[in-house]
Design a protein around this motif. Structure first.
Motif, PDB file in Angstrom:
ATOM      1  N   GLN A 200      11.446  -8.471  -2.229  1.00  0.00           N
ATOM      2  CA  GLN A 200      12.781  -8.456  -1.628  1.00  0.00           C
ATOM      3  C   GLN A 200      12.831  -7.649  -0.339  1.00  0.00           C
ATOM      4  O   GLN A 200      13.537  -8.015   0.607  1.00  0.00           O
ATOM      5  CB  GLN A 200      13.778  -7.848  -2.626  1.00  0.00           C
ATOM      6  CG  GLN A 200      14.116  -8.733  -3.793  1.00  0.00           C
ATOM      7  CD  GLN A 200      15.146  -9.781  -3.436  1.00  0.00           C
ATOM      8  OE1 GLN A 200      15.939  -9.611  -2.512  1.00  0.00           O
ATOM      9  NE2 GLN A 200      15.156 -10.886  -4.155  1.00  0.00           N
ATOM     10  N   LEU A 201      12.065  -6.545  -0.274  1.00  0.00           N
ATOM     11  CA  LEU A 201      12.249  -5.582   0.806  1.00  0.00           C
ATOM     12  C   LEU A 201      11.160  -5.592   1.866  1.00  0.00           C
ATOM     13  O   LEU A 201      11.442  -5.385   3.049  1.00  0.00           O
ATOM     14  CB  LEU A 201      12.337  -4.162   0.220  1.00  0.00           C
ATOM     15  CG  LEU A 201      13.515  -3.869  -0.705  1.00  0.00           C
ATOM     16  CD1 LEU A 201      13.349  -2.482  -1.320  1.00  0.00           C
ATOM     17  CD2 LEU A 201      14.831  -3.958   0.057  1.00  0.00           C
ATOM     18  N   ALA A 202       9.897  -5.771   1.460  1.00  0.00           N
ATOM     19  CA  ALA A 202       8.777  -5.514   2.366  1.00  0.00           C
ATOM     20  C   ALA A 202       8.473  -6.708   3.257  1.00  0.00           C
ATOM     21  O   ALA A 202       8.456  -7.858   2.798  1.00  0.00           O
ATOM     22  CB  ALA A 202       7.529  -5.135   1.572  1.00  0.00           C
ATOM     23  N   SER A 203       8.212  -6.429   4.524  1.00  0.00           N
ATOM     24  CA  SER A 203       7.767  -7.481   5.430  1.00  0.00           C
ATOM     25  C   SER A 203       6.251  -7.653   5.357  1.00  0.00           C
ATOM     26  O   SER A 203       5.725  -8.692   5.760  1.00  0.00           O
ATOM     27  CB  SER A 203       8.182  -7.160   6.869  1.00  0.00           C
ATOM     28  OG  SER A 203       7.677  -5.904   7.274  1.00  0.00           O
ATOM     29  N   ARG A 204       5.565  -6.647   4.825  1.00  0.00           N
ATOM     30  CA  ARG A 204       4.112  -6.726   4.637  1.00  0.00           C
ATOM     31  C   ARG A 204       3.744  -5.842   3.451  1.00  0.00           C
ATOM     32  O   ARG A 204       4.390  -4.814   3.212  1.00  0.00           O
ATOM     33  CB  ARG A 204       3.371  -6.283   5.900  1.00  0.00           C
ATOM     34  CG  ARG A 204       1.877  -6.629   5.880  1.00  0.00           C
ATOM     35  CD  ARG A 204       1.216  -6.371   7.220  1.00  0.00           C
ATOM     36  NE  ARG A 204      -0.148  -6.909   7.233  1.00  0.00           N
ATOM     37  CZ  ARG A 204      -0.457  -8.145   7.602  1.00  0.00           C
ATOM     38  NH1 ARG A 204       0.499  -8.964   8.007  1.00  0.00           N
ATOM     39  NH2 ARG A 204      -1.705  -8.565   7.585  1.00  0.00           N
ATOM     40  N   VAL A 205       2.694  -6.239   2.718  1.00  0.00           N
ATOM     41  CA  VAL A 205       2.246  -5.438   1.584  1.00  0.00           C
ATOM     42  C   VAL A 205       0.729  -5.286   1.614  1.00  0.00           C
ATOM     43  O   VAL A 205       0.006  -6.160   2.089  1.00  0.00           O
ATOM     44  CB  VAL A 205       2.671  -6.055   0.230  1.00  0.00           C
ATOM     45  CG1 VAL A 205       4.178  -6.132   0.112  1.00  0.00           C
ATOM     46  CG2 VAL A 205       2.052  -7.426   0.030  1.00  0.00           C
ATOM     47  N   VAL A 206       0.287  -4.143   1.111  1.00  0.00           N
ATOM     48  CA  VAL A 206      -1.123  -3.903   0.837  1.00  0.00           C
ATOM     49  C   VAL A 206      -1.253  -3.676  -0.658  1.00  0.00           C
ATOM     50  O   VAL A 206      -0.454  -2.947  -1.255  1.00  0.00           O
ATOM     51  CB  VAL A 206      -1.643  -2.670   1.613  1.00  0.00           C
ATOM     52  CG1 VAL A 206      -2.870  -2.065   0.948  1.00  0.00           C
ATOM     53  CG2 VAL A 206      -1.996  -3.056   3.043  1.00  0.00           C
ATOM     54  N   VAL A 207      -2.229  -4.326  -1.269  1.00  0.00           N
ATOM     55  CA  VAL A 207      -2.514  -4.131  -2.690  1.00  0.00           C
ATOM     56  C   VAL A 207      -3.784  -3.298  -2.812  1.00  0.00           C
ATOM     57  O   VAL A 207      -4.825  -3.654  -2.247  1.00  0.00           O
ATOM     58  CB  VAL A 207      -2.683  -5.469  -3.428  1.00  0.00           C
ATOM     59  CG1 VAL A 207      -2.927  -5.214  -4.923  1.00  0.00           C
ATOM     60  CG2 VAL A 207      -1.447  -6.352  -3.243  1.00  0.00           C
ATOM     61  N   ILE A 208      -3.688  -2.189  -3.540  1.00  0.00           N
ATOM     62  CA  ILE A 208      -4.830  -1.309  -3.788  1.00  0.00           C
ATOM     63  C   ILE A 208      -5.206  -1.406  -5.254  1.00  0.00           C
ATOM     64  O   ILE A 208      -4.334  -1.396  -6.133  1.00  0.00           O
ATOM     65  CB  ILE A 208      -4.505   0.156  -3.429  1.00  0.00           C
ATOM     66  CG1 ILE A 208      -4.250   0.302  -1.934  1.00  0.00           C
ATOM     67  CG2 ILE A 208      -5.627   1.085  -3.858  1.00  0.00           C
ATOM     68  CD1 ILE A 208      -3.908   1.717  -1.513  1.00  0.00           C
ATOM     69  N   ASP A 209      -6.488  -1.506  -5.540  1.00  0.00           N
ATOM     70  CA  ASP A 209      -6.971  -1.480  -6.915  1.00  0.00           C
ATOM     71  C   ASP A 209      -8.250  -0.666  -6.957  1.00  0.00           C
ATOM     72  O   ASP A 209      -9.157  -0.865  -6.145  1.00  0.00           O
ATOM     73  CB  ASP A 209      -7.229  -2.907  -7.432  1.00  0.00           C
ATOM     74  CG  ASP A 209      -7.452  -2.938  -8.935  1.00  0.00           C
ATOM     75  OD1 ASP A 209      -6.981  -2.020  -9.630  1.00  0.00           O
ATOM     76  OD2 ASP A 209      -8.090  -3.893  -9.427  1.00  0.00           O
ATOM     77  N   ARG A 210      -8.302   0.281  -7.883  1.00  0.00           N
ATOM     78  CA  ARG A 210      -9.460   1.174  -8.022  1.00  0.00           C
ATOM     79  C   ARG A 210      -9.806   1.853  -6.696  1.00  0.00           C
ATOM     80  O   ARG A 210     -10.968   2.013  -6.341  1.00  0.00           O
ATOM     81  CB  ARG A 210     -10.663   0.423  -8.585  1.00  0.00           C
ATOM     82  CG  ARG A 210     -10.411  -0.157  -9.989  1.00  0.00           C
ATOM     83  CD  ARG A 210     -11.623  -0.901 -10.520  1.00  0.00           C
ATOM     84  NE  ARG A 210     -11.381  -1.399 -11.858  1.00  0.00           N
ATOM     85  CZ  ARG A 210     -10.836  -2.571 -12.138  1.00  0.00           C
ATOM     86  NH1 ARG A 210     -10.486  -3.372 -11.129  1.00  0.00           N
ATOM     87  NH2 ARG A 210     -10.633  -2.961 -13.368  1.00  0.00           N
TER      88      ARG A 210
END
Length: 324
Positions: A200-210
């Motif tokens: 709903q809010l972000a124009s861009r996202v980064v996904v972090i795992d481990r």
């Protein structure tokens, strides 16, 4: 400057435990940026580094060009932080909390009272502003916490899971307030386990795992990469689900994910494959007990990328050293 935050090769180790490993991302000014990941992925560690609370082991991070280690004092003057839990003094009134933050952050004395009044009105707390914070609801305390982070009028606001524990109405109200802040020019970096929130809010996202970045794109692009439609079928027995997955894999180009008795596959052709799948399974005596079809969401992207849902507990292979 077009970039509010610049992160390059950021790493953090706590003894033998790696919390972040060579993380890169950039946050355009005047936007909402989502930092996503399962529990224990390293999100909160990244926030602590960017807000000068802890030092990185390696790499570089800057806020509007100021290094978070070398120029820590300047960085702190540019940012606000609302953590996972409301950090207000429950024995002070709402206004008193904001005035206290103003004094602690060296806001001009002539400005503190006016700023507190501005914020209690903006965050719909005017009627409760002279009541002790211990009388506030959970949603009111979270709004007060965000308001407190805004007392010094920061250029960048860090929100670490700001709507955790809020009811849907309070969550939606806080979303509207965040949109209003960005419309006024504030940059917001948001960590959240509510994927709908980032969508709903972000124009861009980064996904972090481990501790590593595994995706960096717009929500729309991430969902398009996965597929437009999610098809789920429940065949009511794990052994039969495994057999059904084999049959579907032999007929289609992708193998369904199997979770217990449930099959899950993505489609770039809408729900059209569903009828053929049902005929195939019916021919082998594997009629599903339940069928669901829905458009892909960031939750689906998250599950596809990490193999876990956002709120799942860290697995035994986690590398993050603290927090989320």
């Amino acid at each position: 400057m077009n970039e509010a935050i610049d992160v390059e090769g950021l790493s953090k180790r706590f003894g033998a435990v790696t919390a972040l490993e060579s993380v890169d991302f950039r946050v355009p000014a005047g936007t909402v940026f989502g930092l996503l990941g399962p529990n224990g992925a390293g999100k909160s560690t990244a926030i602590r580094i960017l807000t000068t609370i802890v030092r990185p082991t390696a790499g570089h991070a800057a806020v509007f060009g100021y290094d978070v280690v070398r120029d820590a004092g300047t960085v702190r003057s540019l940012i606000g932080l609302a953590g996972q839990y409301a950090a207000v003094d429950k024995n002070l009134t709402g206004r008193e909390n904001l005035r206290l933050i103003g004094r602690l952050t060296h806001v001009r004395r002539s400005r503190v009272r006016a700023r507190a009044t501005e914020l209690v009105e903006r965050f719909d707390l005017a009627e409760a502003g002279d009541r002790p914070a211990r009388t506030y609801s959970g949603g009111m305390r979270r709004r007060l916490d965000v308001a407190a982070a805004l007392v010094p009028d920061p250029r960048v606001l860090f929100l670490d899971e700001p709507t955790t524990g809020l009811d849907p109405q309070s969550r939606n109200a806080l979303w509207e307030m965040i949109r209003g802040l960005v419309a006024d020019g504030t940059t917001v970096l948001l960590t959240t386990q509510y994927l709908e929130e980032a969508d709903q809010l972000a124009s861009r996202v980064v996904v972090i795992d481990r501790g590593r970045v595994i995706a960096d794109d717009t929500p729309a692009a991430l969902k398009a990469r996965l597929g437009n439609t999610i098809i789920e079928l429940d065949v009511e027995e794990a052994r039969r689900a495994a057999r059904a997955a084999e049959l579907v894999s032999a007929r289609f180009s992708t193998r369904p994910d199997v979770e217990g008795t449930r099959l899950r596959l993505t489609s770039h052709d809408g729900s059209r494959p569903l009828l053929e799948i049902l005929r195939l399974l019916d021919a082998h005596g594997l009629v599903p007990g339940a069928v669901a079809v829905h458009e892909s969401s960031l939750d689906d992207v998250f599950l596809e990328l990490t193999g876990r849902r956002a709120g799942d507990a860290p697995d035994s292979g986690r590398t993050s050293g603290e927090g989320s």
